[in-house]
Structure formats: C-alpha cells, structure tokens
Design an enzyme around this catalytic site. Structure first.
Site, PDB file in Angstrom:
ATOM      1  N   TYR A  56     -20.384 -39.549  44.127  1.00  0.00           N
ATOM      2  CA  TYR A  56     -21.180 -40.301  45.089  1.00  0.00           C
ATOM      3  C   TYR A  56     -22.464 -39.541  45.401  1.00  0.00           C
ATOM      4  CZ  TYR A  56     -16.996 -43.157  46.133  1.00  0.00           C
ATOM      5  OH  TYR A  56     -15.908 -43.990  46.071  1.00  0.00           O
ATOM      6  N   HIS A  89     -10.026 -38.069  42.280  1.00  0.00           N
ATOM      7  CA  HIS A  89     -10.695 -39.338  42.512  1.00  0.00           C
ATOM      8  C   HIS A  89     -11.323 -39.854  41.224  1.00  0.00           C
ATOM      9  CE1 HIS A  89     -13.508 -42.269  44.054  1.00  0.00           C
ATOM     10  NE2 HIS A  89     -12.964 -42.166  45.251  1.00  0.00           N
TER      11      HIS A  89
END
Length: 123
Positions: A56, A89
C-alpha cells in the site's frame, strides 16, 4: 465495539477493521493530516484491528499507520511483549517464498509467545 474470538484461537479482535489502502494513496493522494485524522477516528470508534501490507503506497500506509499508532500500539512504547495476530498479506505473487520462509518465521514467533495467532490473507 464488539470483539470476537479469531477462529479457534484465544485471540480476540474487533469485528470491524481499518483497511489502510486509502491512506497509502491507493486511488488518490491523501493529505498526511487527513490520513492521521482517519486513523484517530478509527481508534476513537474502538477499532483495534488494522490491515496494511508493504504494497500500500510502497510502505506509505505502514509509515502513516505506524506514526499514528506509535503511542498506542508499539510493543516497545507500551512495554508489551506480544501482539495478537500477524498475517502474510496477499503473498500470491510470492507464495512459494512466503510459505517457505515467512510462515516458518511467524510460527517461531508464535511458539515464542511473541505473536498470538498467524495466518495468510489471499485472494
């Protein structure tokens, strides 16, 4: 805020979590003050589950989340010796390495009591 047991573990998490893609400028640039305010509002609402990977914003989301939670969640600053849960993740593009190298490291941390639960979030 409601809390629930995570699977069959003794770890409890909030029913809602904060997905931090937006504060990593996923769709549009976000002012640092706006990102901090969003995290503060999340905390004030009682949410204690946060989701952010290195992808991100090439780490921007992690840095912003870390800055905002530093005085609330840091193991060192809070004098904690463990965290509740750690996920691999979205390791989809690096699945082999994630499960050959990353997951055993998390299992070791769990065995040492540093991490309460581990898992992987994949599509």
């Amino acid at each position: 805020m409601q809390w629930r047991a995570l699977g069959r573990s003794a770890v409890e998490i909030t029913e809602l979590s904060f997905g931090a893609a937006g504060i990593g400028n996923l769709f549009t640039p976000v002012d640092p003050a706006v990102a901090a305010a969003a995290i503060d509002a999340t905390w004030d609402a009682g949410i204690r589950t946060f989701d952010t990977p290195p992808h991100y914003g090439l780490g921007l989301s992690e840095r912003r989340l870390g800055e905002a939670l530093r005085t609330r969640e840091s193991l060192v600053r809070l004098g904690l010796d463990r965290i509740d849960i750690v996920y691999l993740h979205d390791p989809d593009d690096h699945e082999e390495a994630a499960f050959r190298l990353g997951y055993p490291a998390l299992e070791q941390l769990r065995a040492e009591g540093v991490v309460g639960a581990i898992g992987a979030g994949m599509l």
